[in-house]
Each structure stands twice: as C-alpha cells, then as structure tokens.
Design a protein around this motif. Structure first.
Motif, PDB file in Angstrom:
ATOM      1  N   ILE A  62      -4.843   4.284   3.855  1.00 60.29           N
ATOM      2  CA  ILE A  62      -4.487   3.415   2.743  1.00 60.29           C
ATOM      3  C   ILE A  62      -5.476   3.106   1.842  1.00 60.29           C
ATOM      4  CG2 ILE A  62      -3.066   1.293   2.416  1.00 60.29           C
ATOM      5  CD1 ILE A  62      -2.258   1.102   5.265  1.00 60.29           C
ATOM      6  N   ALA A  63      -5.062   3.527   0.547  1.00 58.25           N
ATOM      7  CA  ALA A  63      -6.129   3.020  -0.679  1.00 58.25           C
ATOM      8  C   ALA A  63      -5.422   2.228  -1.682  1.00 58.25           C
ATOM      9  CB  ALA A  63      -6.751   4.405  -1.129  1.00 58.25           C
ATOM     10  N   VAL A  64      -5.587   0.908  -1.807  1.00 61.24           N
ATOM     11  CA  VAL A  64      -5.000   0.279  -2.766  1.00 61.24           C
ATOM     12  C   VAL A  64      -6.027  -0.579  -3.580  1.00 61.24           C
ATOM     13  CG1 VAL A  64      -2.857  -0.446  -1.173  1.00 61.24           C
ATOM     14  CG2 VAL A  64      -4.772  -1.711  -1.082  1.00 61.24           C
ATOM     15  N   ASP A  65      -5.357  -0.708  -4.783  1.00 55.55           N
ATOM     16  CA  ASP A  65      -6.494  -1.193  -5.832  1.00 55.55           C
ATOM     17  C   ASP A  65      -5.447  -2.370  -6.214  1.00 55.55           C
ATOM     18  OD1 ASP A  65      -7.348  -2.369  -8.480  1.00 55.55           O
ATOM     19  OD2 ASP A  65      -8.439  -0.421  -8.641  1.00 55.55           O
ATOM     20  N   TYR A  66      -6.111  -3.774  -6.169  1.00 57.75           N
ATOM     21  CA  TYR A  66      -5.235  -4.835  -6.552  1.00 57.75           C
ATOM     22  C   TYR A  66      -5.826  -5.716  -7.426  1.00 57.75           C
ATOM     23  CZ  TYR A  66      -1.956  -8.777  -6.085  1.00 57.75           C
ATOM     24  OH  TYR A  66      -1.091  -9.904  -6.066  1.00 57.75           O
ATOM     25  N   THR A  67      -5.084  -6.069  -8.626  1.00 59.05           N
ATOM     26  CA  THR A  67      -5.668  -6.889  -9.616  1.00 59.05           C
ATOM     27  C   THR A  67      -4.854  -8.554  -9.280  1.00 59.05           C
ATOM     28  OG1 THR A  67      -5.787  -5.152 -10.816  1.00 59.05           O
ATOM     29  CG2 THR A  67      -5.979  -7.319 -12.012  1.00 59.05           C
ATOM     30  N   PRO A  68      -5.499  -9.356  -8.980  1.00 62.74           N
ATOM     31  CA  PRO A  68      -4.920 -10.628  -8.748  1.00 62.74           C
ATOM     32  C   PRO A  68      -4.253 -11.117 -10.080  1.00 62.74           C
ATOM     33  CG  PRO A  68      -6.899 -10.481  -7.672  1.00 62.74           C
ATOM     34  CD  PRO A  68      -6.822  -9.430  -8.404  1.00 62.74           C
ATOM     35  N   LYS A  69      -5.025 -10.895 -11.160  1.00 61.70           N
ATOM     36  CA  LYS A  69      -4.578 -11.581 -12.368  1.00 61.70           C
ATOM     37  C   LYS A  69      -3.132 -10.949 -13.050  1.00 61.70           C
ATOM     38  CE  LYS A  69      -7.800 -12.565 -15.882  1.00 61.70           C
ATOM     39  NZ  LYS A  69      -9.063 -12.042 -16.536  1.00 61.70           N
ATOM     40  N   THR A  70      -3.049  -9.954 -12.683  1.00 62.23           N
ATOM     41  CA  THR A  70      -1.449  -9.188 -12.774  1.00 62.23           C
ATOM     42  C   THR A  70      -0.748  -9.316 -11.983  1.00 62.23           C
ATOM     43  OG1 THR A  70      -2.543  -7.125 -12.773  1.00 62.23           O
ATOM     44  CG2 THR A  70      -2.628  -7.872 -14.961  1.00 62.23           C
ATOM     45  N   LYS A  71      -1.081  -9.417 -10.422  1.00 63.22           N
ATOM     46  CA  LYS A  71      -0.607  -8.982  -9.364  1.00 63.22           C
ATOM     47  C   LYS A  71      -0.074  -7.861  -8.886  1.00 63.22           C
ATOM     48  CE  LYS A  71       1.689 -13.819  -8.719  1.00 63.22           C
ATOM     49  NZ  LYS A  71       0.436 -14.446  -9.538  1.00 63.22           N
ATOM     50  N   ARG A  72      -0.953  -6.650  -9.798  1.00 65.95           N
ATOM     51  CA  ARG A  72      -0.487  -5.358  -9.618  1.00 65.95           C
ATOM     52  C   ARG A  72      -1.164  -4.705  -8.658  1.00 65.95           C
ATOM     53  NH1 ARG A  72       2.322  -1.649 -12.635  1.00 65.95           N
ATOM     54  NH2 ARG A  72       1.298   0.355 -12.690  1.00 65.95           N
ATOM     55  N   LEU A  73      -0.388  -3.955  -7.761  1.00 66.39           N
ATOM     56  CA  LEU A  73      -1.105  -3.102  -6.998  1.00 66.39           C
ATOM     57  C   LEU A  73      -0.736  -1.635  -7.395  1.00 66.39           C
ATOM     58  CD1 LEU A  73      -0.944  -3.583  -3.053  1.00 66.39           C
ATOM     59  CD2 LEU A  73       0.019  -1.301  -4.037  1.00 66.39           C
ATOM     60  N   GLU A  74      -2.119  -0.842  -7.195  1.00 61.37           N
ATOM     61  CA  GLU A  74      -1.645   0.695  -7.189  1.00 61.37           C
ATOM     62  C   GLU A  74      -2.259   1.336  -5.788  1.00 61.37           C
ATOM     63  OE1 GLU A  74      -2.676   2.738 -10.829  1.00 61.37           O
ATOM     64  OE2 GLU A  74      -2.292   0.838 -12.073  1.00 61.37           O
ATOM     65  N   GLY A  75      -1.510   2.096  -5.273  1.00 60.39           N
ATOM     66  CA  GLY A  75      -1.714   2.563  -4.046  1.00 60.39           C
ATOM     67  C   GLY A  75      -1.722   4.129  -3.935  1.00 60.39           C
ATOM     68  N   VAL A  76      -2.410   4.513  -3.017  1.00 57.76           N
ATOM     69  CA  VAL A  76      -2.286   5.880  -2.493  1.00 57.76           C
ATOM     70  C   VAL A  76      -2.387   5.913  -0.971  1.00 57.76           C
ATOM     71  CG1 VAL A  76      -3.035   8.280  -2.581  1.00 57.76           C
ATOM     72  CG2 VAL A  76      -3.177   7.061  -4.601  1.00 57.76           C
ATOM     73  N   THR A  77      -1.347   6.223  -0.279  1.00 52.31           N
ATOM     74  CA  THR A  77      -1.206   6.063   1.049  1.00 52.31           C
ATOM     75  C   THR A  77      -1.144   7.669   1.772  1.00 52.31           C
ATOM     76  OG1 THR A  77      -0.644   3.931   1.270  1.00 52.31           O
ATOM     77  CG2 THR A  77       0.122   5.305   3.275  1.00 52.31           C
ATOM     78  N   THR A  78      -1.806   7.914   2.676  1.00 47.88           N
ATOM     79  CA  THR A  78      -1.807   9.431   3.185  1.00 47.88           C
ATOM     80  C   THR A  78      -1.361   9.231   4.687  1.00 47.88           C
ATOM     81  OG1 THR A  78      -3.002  10.167   1.652  1.00 47.88           O
ATOM     82  CG2 THR A  78      -2.835  11.514   3.388  1.00 47.88           C
ATOM     83  N   ILE A  79      -0.352   9.826   5.098  1.00 48.91           N
ATOM     84  CA  ILE A  79       0.068   9.376   6.460  1.00 48.91           C
ATOM     85  C   ILE A  79       0.175  10.835   7.043  1.00 48.91           C
ATOM     86  CG2 ILE A  79       2.057   9.095   8.048  1.00 48.91           C
ATOM     87  CD1 ILE A  79       3.091   7.418   5.509  1.00 48.91           C
ATOM     88  N   THR A  80      -0.690  10.974   8.184  1.00 49.58           N
ATOM     89  CA  THR A  80      -0.649  11.905   9.226  1.00 49.58           C
ATOM     90  C   THR A  80       0.236  12.071  10.449  1.00 49.58           C
ATOM     91  OG1 THR A  80      -2.964  12.311   8.678  1.00 49.58           O
ATOM     92  CG2 THR A  80      -2.313  13.500  10.694  1.00 49.58           C
ATOM     93  N   ALA A  81       1.171  12.715  10.576  1.00 49.57           N
ATOM     94  CA  ALA A  81       2.293  12.727  11.479  1.00 49.57           C
ATOM     95  C   ALA A  81       2.461  13.952  12.185  1.00 49.57           C
ATOM     96  CB  ALA A  81       3.521  12.141  10.738  1.00 49.57           C
ATOM     97  N   ALA A  82       3.363  13.686  13.062  1.00 53.03           N
ATOM     98  CA  ALA A  82       3.732  15.024  13.982  1.00 53.03           C
ATOM     99  C   ALA A  82       5.242  14.943  13.987  1.00 53.03           C
ATOM    100  CB  ALA A  82       3.202  15.130  15.686  1.00 53.03           C
ATOM    101  N   ALA A  83       5.853  16.106  13.783  1.00 59.41           N
ATOM    102  CA  ALA A  83       7.497  15.907  13.692  1.00 59.41           C
ATOM    103  C   ALA A  83       7.882  16.302  14.964  1.00 59.41           C
ATOM    104  CB  ALA A  83       7.858  17.456  12.882  1.00 59.41           C
ATOM    105  N   THR A  84       8.988  15.352  15.355  1.00 56.55           N
ATOM    106  CA  THR A  84       9.579  15.463  16.785  1.00 56.55           C
ATOM    107  C   THR A  84      10.831  16.109  16.988  1.00 56.55           C
ATOM    108  OG1 THR A  84      10.684  13.215  16.294  1.00 56.55           O
ATOM    109  CG2 THR A  84       8.440  13.439  17.411  1.00 56.55           C
ATOM    110  N   GLN A  85      11.215  16.830  15.637  1.00 56.30           N
ATOM    111  CA  GLN A  85      12.397  17.434  15.550  1.00 56.30           C
ATOM    112  C   GLN A  85      11.913  18.565  14.189  1.00 56.30           C
ATOM    113  OE1 GLN A  85      15.109  14.198  14.307  1.00 56.30           O
ATOM    114  NE2 GLN A  85      15.706  15.902  12.786  1.00 56.30           N
ATOM    115  N   ALA A  86      12.781  19.556  13.985  1.00 53.09           N
ATOM    116  CA  ALA A  86      12.775  20.352  12.918  1.00 53.09           C
ATOM    117  C   ALA A  86      13.242  19.378  11.767  1.00 53.09           C
ATOM    118  CB  ALA A  86      13.565  21.604  13.143  1.00 53.09           C
ATOM    119  N   LEU A  87      12.731  19.360  10.549  1.00 51.84           N
ATOM    120  CA  LEU A  87      13.208  18.348   9.545  1.00 51.84           C
ATOM    121  C   LEU A  87      12.955  19.077   8.328  1.00 51.84           C
ATOM    122  CD1 LEU A  87      10.590  15.559  10.452  1.00 51.84           C
ATOM    123  CD2 LEU A  87      12.918  15.338  10.405  1.00 51.84           C
TER     124      LEU A  87
END
Ligand code: TRP
Ligand code: ZN
Length: 487
Positions: free
Chosen positions: A82-107
């Motif tokens: 999880i990479a987030v950049d937060y600016t308290p003044k504007t309450k704005r969040l910019e994020g890049v979240t990378t999730i590593t997962a395993a499929a438990t069915q064909a999706l």
C-alpha cells in the motif's frame, strides 16, 4: 531540548531498533508463482489465448452470511503493498495498492472492496483490466481469465477524499478518519475499504508493506516495523513500514500527524514504540512503560508474543475508544490506563494472531480481551477475577447482557456489552470447571495451535474438552447461547 532535534535523535535510534529488512527486499510471505502448472518449454500464453473455459465471476462476498458483501470469493490475498500520499490540508489521498493473491477458482472477474475514492487504473499481472463499481464493490475483469490455483497481482491506482463509515448507534465513525493534523485510522469491522482496495474481511489474512507519504515534519505510523529510514524530498517524507506476520485488513493503520515518539526494548527483549500526539506529551512515558510491561507479562500467561514489536499510539482524535491494531494499539483521545492497555495488548494474541473466520464468533476476541483485564487486575492485586465475575453475575436477571447470547454476535449490534462481559464470564466459568492448571494450559495451547491463523467457537470448545477430558457442552451452551442468566 527543542522538539525537532529530539525528533532527529529519536528517529535514528528508532530506525536502529525497529528497522527490519531493507525496503527493496521482497516480502517474506509466500508469493505464489503464476505459472506453476506450465512447463518451461510450453508456449507462453498470448493475449488471445482463451484461458480456462470454466472461468466464472468471483463471489461479491467471502461467505459470512451476516455481512454478505464483506470480503470476496474466488481468491486469497497473500500480500498488500500500500502506497498512499496524504495531504491533511486538503484531506486528499492518492494511493497505489498492489495486491498479490492466488485464485481459488478459475476467474473471469473478481471483486475488491473499496468505498468512495476514484479509481484511475487497474492492472492485472501488468496488463490493463476493465473495472466497474457498485456500492463498495469494485469488479475487475482481467484481459484473460485467471486459472484456478494460479497467482496474480492486481494494482489499483486511486485518489480522493476518504470518507469514514458512520455508525452513530454503535461505534461512531471508523475507517480512515481525518484529524486536525492528519488522520486516525481504526477500521474494525469493515472500514479498511475506506482507504485501500481490499478483501475486507478477517477470513483473509495477508502480510503488508506500507509507504506513507506526508508533508515533511509529520509522522506516519503503520503496523509492524520500520523498513528503512524515512526519506524526505520535495517537502514530503515517506515512511515505510512492514508487517511480516499475517494480518487482517481491519487492523491495518496509517495513522499520521504530529507525534512524539519513544522507543526501546521491553525487559523481555521485545522492541517497543510509543507514539503520542503532542497534546498527550505527558502520557508518552506511561504508554511506553505500561505497554512494555503488559506485553512481557502476557507472554508468560498466553505464550510467546506473536509479533516483532509492540507499543501504543495516542492521538488527539476524541474517538473515546481504543483498537487493537496489530503491533500498535490505538487510543483515541485519552491517556490509556493499565486496564485498557492490558485489553488491547491481549488482543495481539486473541483477535490479531488468532483471527475469527466469522463475525458471529467475536467473543473469541472481546471476551478473551475482557477476561485479560480481570487477569491483569488479579496480577496487580486489585481485584481477583473471581470477584470481578461475581460482581457481573449480580447484574439483575433483567439486565440486557442476559438477553444477548454472546456466542452469536449480531451483525446489527456486534460490539454489544454481552460479547465483552458475558464472554469474559464464560471463560471464568470454564476456569472454575476445569481448574487453573488446565485452563492456562488451554490458553497457551490455543494460541500455539492457531498462531497467525483462524479460529471458531467450536474449535475452542473441542480443545477445552480434549485438554480437560470433560464434556463441556452444557457449560458453553448456558454461557454462550442461552438468552438468560446462567445459574
Ligand atoms: N475492538 C475494539 C476494542 O475492543 C472496539 C472497536 C470496535 C473499535 N470497532 C472499532 C475501536 C472501531 C475503534 C474503531 O477495544
Ligand atoms: Zn477489545
């Protein structure tokens, strides 16, 4: 000493004690290989290959009937970056979240939970994916279906002003909550989705890396240990934290703002970090000392401490509650006494290391942490657990805790007092029935057998019966499942 200078000295020491592996090292979690069933000589799949023909959409919920939209089906997350950049003044969040997962069915598609925030781009294994949104469900359709058992990574870029979840009847607000100088992030039961895309249900645990960027001068606190020294450039500082033990999504935090820090090691050798908002400066030493002492004591009662650091965070946001965020319990707007510290740190074993698979079993967290408060008072010579039990048992027959069976927490009132107090009474009744020796052996066996895993009430009953050699059905039935006061 001026605050900034003390800050720098503390920071250097903090990095030396709390730092773990360098930030560029891959997480120690098992990253499933994407091509386990494909021999090296097989032709690489192309963009036009159809993928598994039996692929279907993953379910929009993980299967908790009380919370049908929470979490998702069809995959298992192993790691969040999880990479987030937060600016308290504007309450704005910019994020890049990378999730590593395993499929438990064909999706053919799968869901993530994300509430509010604008999604800019989603990729799956590096290729652009299409996505749709409905309520808190973000549905991702990769360019080719995903094979059952295969690993994949999904990267979501998003931005906006996070909105905490409002629950006026019970918890107030939870999730990513803006404060005067930053944010207070406490997300139980399902508020992780207010700041990162997630499989937002405790049935799916994963390891976490955090990179939190804030205006220089502010501190960002997440779970686990520092992964390198905070780096400042262009007026912003990025704080990197790594939780290398499995964690549920609701315990993830990125609490940020102005903080005074104190770090060191407990007498038992566990790294400790206390952080307090400047408004609570006079609490810093107490939070540090009590957290260290309690963690060491619980390790003698519940078994080895499951994580790589401990501590506590006091913010000036007047939540009035505390939350057992993994490695860093949070106290919202008050100086915690040793009782609540004992409660939140007991959760590191009960709730954090051992997690519930279904919310209805919440007494396995709250009943245990409340009983830990009684054990702490007993340890300190203030009141025996027996006296605390008797005090509660004297509640009149019409008291609401006797109507609410704690073994089945209700989705509209999860954190009912019964789940806490009658849950704790259940443990005391059990202790009386099986004796101290078996009871404390049971607690340590429970935490050892399910370390970093999932638990259910049935499993606890079975283990208690196995270790005591007694049939305990009627005891547990009366205490956990009947809508009346047990004798
Ligand atoms: N688990 C917390 C405790 O027992 C209570 C809690 C539930 C909470 N949901 C929360 C606290 C959300 C903060 C935010 O101490
Ligand atoms: Zn609790």
């Amino acid at each position: 000493m001026r605050a900034e200078r003390r800050g720098v000295a503390l920071l250097a020491a903090l990095v030396s004690v709390l730092a773990c592996a360098p930030a560029d090292q891959p997480p120690p979690s098992q990253v499933p290989s994407a091509a386990t069933s494909t021999p090296a000589s097989a032709p690489a799949p192309t963009a036009t290959s159809p993928g598994p023909s039996d692929a279907g959409p993953g379910a929009p919920g993980i299967g908790d009937a009380d919370f049908p939209h929470d979490g998702n089906g069809g995959y298992d997350v192993t790691h969040y970056d999880i990479a987030v950049d937060y600016t308290p003044k504007t309450k704005r969040l910019e994020g890049v979240t990378t999730i590593t997962a395993a499929a438990t069915q064909a999706l053919s598609s799968f869901n993530l939970d994300l509430s509010g925030l604008d999604v800019r781009e989603v990729t799956v294994d590096g290729a652009a994916a299409t996505f749709t949104r409905q309520g808190s469900e973000l549905t991702v359709r990769p360019p080719r279906p995903l094979a059952d058992g295969g690993g994949f990574t999904v990267r979501v870029s998003y931005a906006g002003v996070p909105k905490p979840i409002q629950d006026p009847d019970n918890l107030g607000s939870y999730g990513f909550i803006p404060t005067g100088d930053g944010a207070f992030v406490t997300a139980e039961p399902n508020g992780a989705k207010t700041w990162f895309p997630a499989n937002d249900h405790p049935a799916d645990k994963a390891t976490f890396d955090f990179a939190i960027t804030v205006p220089a001068g502010l501190t960002a606190l997440a779970n686990g240990e520092l992964a390198g020294r905070p780096a400042t450039s262009g007026g912003k500082t990025t704080w990197r934290w790594r939780e290398r033990r499995p964690m549920v999504t609701y315990l993830a935090t990125a609490t940020l703002g102005e903080f005074e820090l104190r770090q060191g090691r407990s007498a038992g050798g566990i790294p400790v970090l206390a952080a307090v908002d400047p408004a609570f400066e006079s609490s810093l030493e107490g939070v540090y000392k009590t957290s260290a002492e309690v963690t060491d004591y619980w390790a003698t009662v519940f078994g080895p401490y499951p994580f790589d650091s401990t501590g506590g965070v006091v913010d000036d946001f007047a939540a009035g509650y505390a939350l057992e965020n993994q490695t860093k319990p949070m106290y919202g707007g008050f100086d915690p006494d040793d009782g609540i510290t004992a409660h939140e740190l007991a959760h590191q074993w009960f709730g954090d290391s051992l997690s519930i698979r279904r919310w209805k079993d919440l007494w396995l967290n709250e009943g245990f942490a409340t009983y830990a408060e009684w054990l702490w008072a007993e340890h300190k010579g203030k009141e025996t657990a027996e006296a605390a039990f008797e005090r509660q048992h004297r509640r009149p027959a019409g008291d609401s805790i006797w109507k609410y069976p704690p073994g089945r927490a209700r989705p509209d009132d999860l954190f009912n007092q019964s789940v806490y107090t009658r849950g704790a009474m259940t443990l005391h009744a059990l202790r009386e029935e099986i004796g101290d020796r078996t009871f404390f052996d049971l607690l340590r066996t429970w935490t050892a057998e399910h370390r970093y895993g999932h638990v259910t009430t049935d499993q606890f009953v079975q283990l208690a019966e196995r270790l005591s050699g007694k049939s305990l059905d009627s005891l547990f039935d009366a205490w956990l499942f009947q809508p009346r006061r047990p004798a």
